[in-house]
Enzyme design. Structure first.
Site, PDB file in Angstrom:
ATOM      1  N   HIS A   1       0.712  -1.167   0.178  1.00  0.00           N
ATOM      2  CA  HIS A   1       0.552  -0.101   0.114  1.00  0.00           C
ATOM      3  C   HIS A   1       0.653   0.758   0.653  1.00  0.00           C
ATOM      4  CE1 HIS A   1      -2.876  -2.755   1.902  1.00  0.00           C
ATOM      5  NE2 HIS A   1      -3.462  -2.506   0.932  1.00  0.00           N
TER       6      HIS A   1
ATOM      7  N   CYS B   1      -1.919   1.331  10.269  1.00  0.00           N
ATOM      8  CA  CYS B   1      -2.908  -0.032   9.432  1.00  0.00           C
ATOM      9  C   CYS B   1      -4.014  -0.423  10.761  1.00  0.00           C
ATOM     10  CB  CYS B   1      -2.528  -1.252   9.191  1.00  0.00           C
ATOM     11  SG  CYS B   1      -1.160  -1.343   7.669  1.00  0.00           S
TER      12      CYS B   1
END
Length: 258
Positions: free
Chosen positions: A163, A248
């Site tokens: 990501h 996250c």
């Protein structure tokens, strides 16, 4: 008045089955992971954040990585459509949680795919990583939702990590930090500071100059402390084995109407 609420989600008993794409799989200790998750939540709370626990999703191994399920801008929640089909059931509980908080709720629709970990917010600029998990259709939908609210959506390439926020995050002054070998185009960011460790690329801005960081980045913590920031260090080794990082594990909600 800014809000300091953070969504978190208890690790699934199946955490060890989580997806791994850019690193070698290592054995995950679920008991240690739960201890680390509890310490992470306590670190948020001890620095003035109210943690809101999303209903667990025990059948979804990756559900602890709650950031991937939603993107927040002001009081508007954009429910993601994860790029990995096995993660799509994770969004249900998050949608309920943000609705209960009074957020305006929008959705990414097919054919768009978006993981929240691909979105880095710097003031009113939303950088969106065009990764294996987030496609061009989702970028277009993000623009349609957020640009009328005053946001600027900037798409950047992500090919070296899972990501965008696996490669870069931002300091309180808007400087983007990252470990250069993992950042496709550092020059796309107006101010960029290289850091010496991969996990040093990840900070959560807690307020008051404090930065939540992983224990695996001591040299970066030293660098940032020397620049006048105050590192708050947590051990998240079991989540790092699944390509997770400090960002996250929560969704920080700073601009709710309170």
């Amino acid at each position: 008045m800014p809000s300091k609420k953070a969504l978190i989600r208890r690790p699934s008993p199946r955490l060890a089955d989580g997806l791994v794409t850019h690193i070698e799989r290592e054995k995950v200790d679920p008991d240690l992971a739960l201890e680390q998750w509890e310490a992470y939540g306590e670190a948020l709370r001890s620095h003035g954040w109210e943690t809101i626990e999303v209903d667990p999703a025990d059948d979804c191994p990756d559900s602890v990585f709650v950031e991937d399920t939603v993107v927040m801008y002001r009081n508007v929640a954009l429910i993601a459509r994860p790029g990995a089909e096995s993660r799509r059931d994770e969004t249900d509980g998050v949608e309920e949680a943000v609705a209960r908080l009074g957020c305006s709720v929008n959705w990414i629709w097919e054919p768009g795919t978006l993981d929240g970990g691909d979105v880095l917010k710097v003031d009113d600029t939303l950088y969106v990583g065009r990764s294996e998990r987030t496609n061009a259709a989702a970028v277009q939908q993000m623009r349609a939702v957020f640009e009328p609210l005053g946001a600027r959506v900037v798409s950047v390439p992500v090919t070296r990590v899972l990501h965008l926020k696996s490669a870069v995050t931002a300091l309180p002054d808007g400087t983007v930090i990252g470990h250069v070998p993992l950042v496709d185009k550092p020059a796309l960011f107006p101010r960029f500071l290289p850091v010496p460790e991969e996990s040093g690329s990840h900070v959560v801005v807690l307020g008051g100059g404090r930065l939540l960081m992983a224990a695996s980045a001591p040299r970066t913590a030293e660098l940032l402390a020397d620049l006048g920031h105050e590192p708050v260090v947590v051990d998240i080794s079991e989540f790092e084995k699944l390509e997770g990082c400090v960002t996250c594990l929560s969704v920080r909600m700073r601009e709710l109407y309170v």
